[in-house]
Design a protein around this motif. Sequence first.
Motif, PDB file in Angstrom:
ATOM      1  N   GLY A  58      74.236  -8.397  62.128  1.00 16.85           N
ATOM      2  CA  GLY A  58      73.721  -9.438  63.011  1.00 16.85           C
ATOM      3  C   GLY A  58      73.930  -9.149  64.470  1.00 16.85           C
ATOM      4  O   GLY A  58      73.719 -10.014  65.322  1.00 16.85           O
ATOM      5  N   ALA A  59      74.333  -7.922  64.784  1.00 21.09           N
ATOM      6  CA  ALA A  59      74.541  -7.546  66.183  1.00 21.09           C
ATOM      7  C   ALA A  59      73.222  -7.314  66.902  1.00 21.09           C
ATOM      8  O   ALA A  59      73.145  -7.404  68.130  1.00 21.09           O
ATOM      9  N   GLU A  60      72.176  -6.996  66.138  1.00 21.17           N
ATOM     10  CA  GLU A  60      70.831  -6.839  66.672  1.00 21.17           C
ATOM     11  C   GLU A  60      69.864  -7.483  65.687  1.00 21.17           C
ATOM     12  O   GLU A  60      70.181  -7.626  64.503  1.00 21.17           O
ATOM     13  N   ALA A  61      68.690  -7.844  66.181  1.00 19.74           N
ATOM     14  CA  ALA A  61      67.662  -8.423  65.316  1.00 19.74           C
ATOM     15  C   ALA A  61      66.645  -7.346  64.951  1.00 19.74           C
ATOM     16  O   ALA A  61      66.304  -6.499  65.777  1.00 19.74           O
ATOM     17  N   PRO A  62      66.151  -7.346  63.722  1.00 13.30           N
ATOM     18  CA  PRO A  62      65.127  -6.361  63.364  1.00 13.30           C
ATOM     19  C   PRO A  62      63.832  -6.605  64.124  1.00 13.30           C
ATOM     20  O   PRO A  62      63.480  -7.752  64.420  1.00 13.30           O
ATOM     21  N   THR A  63      63.134  -5.528  64.440  1.00 10.77           N
ATOM     22  CA  THR A  63      61.824  -5.649  65.079  1.00 10.77           C
ATOM     23  C   THR A  63      60.816  -6.210  64.085  1.00 10.77           C
ATOM     24  O   THR A  63      59.946  -7.007  64.436  1.00 10.77           O
ATOM     25  N   SER A  64      60.938  -5.790  62.834  1.00 12.46           N
ATOM     26  CA  SER A  64      60.127  -6.356  61.756  1.00 12.46           C
ATOM     27  C   SER A  64      60.967  -6.339  60.489  1.00 12.46           C
ATOM     28  O   SER A  64      61.999  -5.673  60.404  1.00 12.46           O
ATOM     29  N   GLY A  65      60.510  -7.085  59.486  1.00 12.88           N
ATOM     30  CA  GLY A  65      61.286  -7.226  58.268  1.00 12.88           C
ATOM     31  C   GLY A  65      62.341  -8.318  58.407  1.00 12.88           C
ATOM     32  O   GLY A  65      62.453  -8.976  59.452  1.00 12.88           O
ATOM     33  N   THR A  66      63.118  -8.521  57.353  1.00 18.03           N
ATOM     34  CA  THR A  66      64.137  -9.567  57.348  1.00 18.03           C
ATOM     35  C   THR A  66      65.462  -9.018  56.847  1.00 18.03           C
ATOM     36  O   THR A  66      65.506  -8.180  55.941  1.00 18.03           O
ATOM     37  N   ALA A  67      66.538  -9.508  57.446  1.00 21.60           N
ATOM     38  CA  ALA A  67      67.892  -9.152  57.015  1.00 21.60           C
ATOM     39  C   ALA A  67      68.642 -10.447  56.720  1.00 21.60           C
ATOM     40  O   ALA A  67      68.944 -11.213  57.642  1.00 21.60           O
ATOM     41  N   THR A  68      68.926 -10.671  55.446  1.00 24.24           N
ATOM     42  CA  THR A  68      69.638 -11.872  55.020  1.00 24.24           C
ATOM     43  C   THR A  68      71.023 -11.478  54.536  1.00 24.24           C
ATOM     44  O   THR A  68      71.164 -10.560  53.725  1.00 24.24           O
ATOM     45  N   VAL A  69      72.033 -12.165  55.043  1.00 23.45           N
ATOM     46  CA  VAL A  69      73.427 -11.869  54.698  1.00 23.45           C
ATOM     47  C   VAL A  69      74.110 -13.161  54.292  1.00 23.45           C
ATOM     48  O   VAL A  69      74.054 -14.156  55.028  1.00 23.45           O
ATOM     49  N   LEU A  70      74.699 -13.171  53.121  1.00 16.59           N
ATOM     50  CA  LEU A  70      75.369 -14.365  52.606  1.00 16.59           C
ATOM     51  C   LEU A  70      74.442 -15.575  52.613  1.00 16.59           C
ATOM     52  O   LEU A  70      74.845 -16.703  52.873  1.00 16.59           O
ATOM     53  N   GLY A  71      73.165 -15.311  52.355  1.00 14.79           N
ATOM     54  CA  GLY A  71      72.183 -16.376  52.239  1.00 14.79           C
ATOM     55  C   GLY A  71      71.609 -16.886  53.538  1.00 14.79           C
ATOM     56  O   GLY A  71      70.809 -17.828  53.531  1.00 14.79           O
ATOM     57  N   ALA A  72      71.974 -16.279  54.667  1.00 11.63           N
ATOM     58  CA  ALA A  72      71.482 -16.723  55.970  1.00 11.63           C
ATOM     59  C   ALA A  72      70.943 -15.517  56.735  1.00 11.63           C
ATOM     60  O   ALA A  72      71.322 -14.372  56.457  1.00 11.63           O
ATOM     61  N   PRO A  73      70.054 -15.747  57.728  1.00 12.22           N
ATOM     62  CA  PRO A  73      69.650 -14.631  58.578  1.00 12.22           C
ATOM     63  C   PRO A  73      70.891 -13.953  59.174  1.00 12.22           C
ATOM     64  O   PRO A  73      71.860 -14.628  59.539  1.00 12.22           O
ATOM     65  N   ALA A  74      70.858 -12.633  59.256  1.00 14.12           N
ATOM     66  CA  ALA A  74      72.059 -11.892  59.645  1.00 14.12           C
ATOM     67  C   ALA A  74      72.622 -12.358  60.973  1.00 14.12           C
ATOM     68  O   ALA A  74      73.852 -12.446  61.136  1.00 14.12           O
ATOM     69  N   GLU A  75      71.757 -12.660  61.948  1.00 17.56           N
ATOM     70  CA  GLU A  75      72.258 -13.103  63.253  1.00 17.56           C
ATOM     71  C   GLU A  75      73.035 -14.409  63.131  1.00 17.56           C
ATOM     72  O   GLU A  75      74.024 -14.631  63.833  1.00 17.56           O
ATOM     73  N   ARG A  76      72.581 -15.287  62.226  1.00 14.52           N
ATOM     74  CA  ARG A  76      73.273 -16.559  62.022  1.00 14.52           C
ATOM     75  C   ARG A  76      74.548 -16.346  61.194  1.00 14.52           C
ATOM     76  O   ARG A  76      75.588 -16.956  61.475  1.00 14.52           O
ATOM     77  N   ALA A  77      74.468 -15.484  60.195  1.00 16.66           N
ATOM     78  CA  ALA A  77      75.642 -15.206  59.359  1.00 16.66           C
ATOM     79  C   ALA A  77      76.778 -14.620  60.180  1.00 16.66           C
ATOM     80  O   ALA A  77      77.955 -14.854  59.894  1.00 16.66           O
ATOM     81  N   ARG A  78      76.443 -13.848  61.203  1.00 16.98           N
ATOM     82  CA  ARG A  78      77.462 -13.244  62.069  1.00 16.98           C
ATOM     83  C   ARG A  78      78.388 -14.299  62.652  1.00 16.98           C
ATOM     84  O   ARG A  78      79.596 -14.085  62.775  1.00 16.98           O
ATOM     85  N   ARG A  79      77.809 -15.452  63.016  1.00 14.49           N
ATOM     86  CA  ARG A  79      78.610 -16.527  63.608  1.00 14.49           C
ATOM     87  C   ARG A  79      79.163 -17.475  62.543  1.00 14.49           C
ATOM     88  O   ARG A  79      80.314 -17.889  62.604  1.00 14.49           O
ATOM     89  N   ARG A  80      78.336 -17.819  61.564  1.00 14.02           N
ATOM     90  CA  ARG A  80      78.721 -18.821  60.579  1.00 14.02           C
ATOM     91  C   ARG A  80      79.750 -18.297  59.575  1.00 14.02           C
ATOM     92  O   ARG A  80      80.624 -19.040  59.127  1.00 14.02           O
ATOM     93  N   TYR A  81      79.644 -17.032  59.222  1.00 14.81           N
ATOM     94  CA  TYR A  81      80.479 -16.479  58.155  1.00 14.81           C
ATOM     95  C   TYR A  81      81.336 -15.316  58.633  1.00 14.81           C
ATOM     96  O   TYR A  81      81.593 -14.380  57.887  1.00 14.81           O
ATOM     97  N   ARG A  82      81.799 -15.371  59.865  1.00 14.69           N
ATOM     98  CA  ARG A  82      82.580 -14.247  60.392  1.00 14.69           C
ATOM     99  C   ARG A  82      83.850 -14.015  59.581  1.00 14.69           C
ATOM    100  O   ARG A  82      84.358 -12.900  59.523  1.00 14.69           O
ATOM    101  N   ASP A  83      84.358 -15.064  58.906  1.00 10.68           N
ATOM    102  CA  ASP A  83      85.562 -14.910  58.094  1.00 10.68           C
ATOM    103  C   ASP A  83      85.289 -14.202  56.782  1.00 10.68           C
ATOM    104  O   ASP A  83      86.227 -13.882  56.043  1.00 10.68           O
ATOM    105  N   ARG A  84      84.014 -13.934  56.472  1.00 12.05           N
ATOM    106  CA  ARG A  84      83.672 -13.291  55.196  1.00 12.05           C
ATOM    107  C   ARG A  84      83.071 -11.901  55.383  1.00 12.05           C
ATOM    108  O   ARG A  84      82.684 -11.261  54.422  1.00 12.05           O
ATOM    109  N   ILE A  85      82.990 -11.456  56.634  1.00  9.07           N
ATOM    110  CA  ILE A  85      82.399 -10.149  56.918  1.00  9.07           C
ATOM    111  C   ILE A  85      83.365  -9.337  57.770  1.00  9.07           C
ATOM    112  O   ILE A  85      83.730  -9.743  58.870  1.00  9.07           O
ATOM    113  N   ALA A  86      83.791  -8.181  57.254  1.00  2.17           N
ATOM    114  CA  ALA A  86      84.649  -7.269  58.001  1.00  2.17           C
ATOM    115  C   ALA A  86      83.803  -6.085  58.457  1.00  2.17           C
ATOM    116  O   ALA A  86      83.008  -5.544  57.685  1.00  2.17           O
TER     117      ALA A  86
END
Length: 219
Positions: A58-86
Amino acid sequence: MTSEPAGDVLVDAVAVTRTYGTVQVLAPTSVRLRAGQGAAVVGPNGAGKSTLLRLVAGAEAPTSGTATVLGAPAERARRRYRDRIARLLGPVPAYPDLTVAEHLRLVQVAWAGRYPGPEVDEALAAATLDRVRDQYPAELSSGETQMFALVATLYRPASLVLLDEPEQRLDARWREVARELVLGALDQGRAVLAATHDPGLREVLAGRGPVVELAEPRR
């Protein structure tokens, strides 16, 4: 240690690309990773291995395509689930006046009640860093610094671990130790996505999940 039920999809990147200006640094790439799985991201320098990890982080957004992490867009997961991603995507920030052992104790305090082990000395011994437990970060060799970064990353609780070439600056002996540490994380039920040039680490990860082979993009 935080883990997910077996079978849960933690990473679902679908045809993600990244372009800077007119230069495509990552061609369309997909990877799906479930709890307890490992995935090796391999390819020549410039193929976009680090870029793919940054998109999943979630440090960058894809130019195209989708990146979903822990059920959320990666950029959002970076903030919402920081305790679950090392993440180990570069040099690990370190306090100059804390010893190696004190850094791990700080992780224990920060995640008090959420991480059941191992103890600091046990973790350092597993990484063959016990002899430098009382040294400061600036006193470590380049290989010791890299092992310290890997241990510190794996020491905190996480469902998903992202590693960018964790074998950097490690000799053959320490590369084997690094593989064992990554294998231990997988055995704990964590998912591990790692960019690597190390054939041994690739083999460890391929035994638990997909290999993502990137070709150098056309400029």
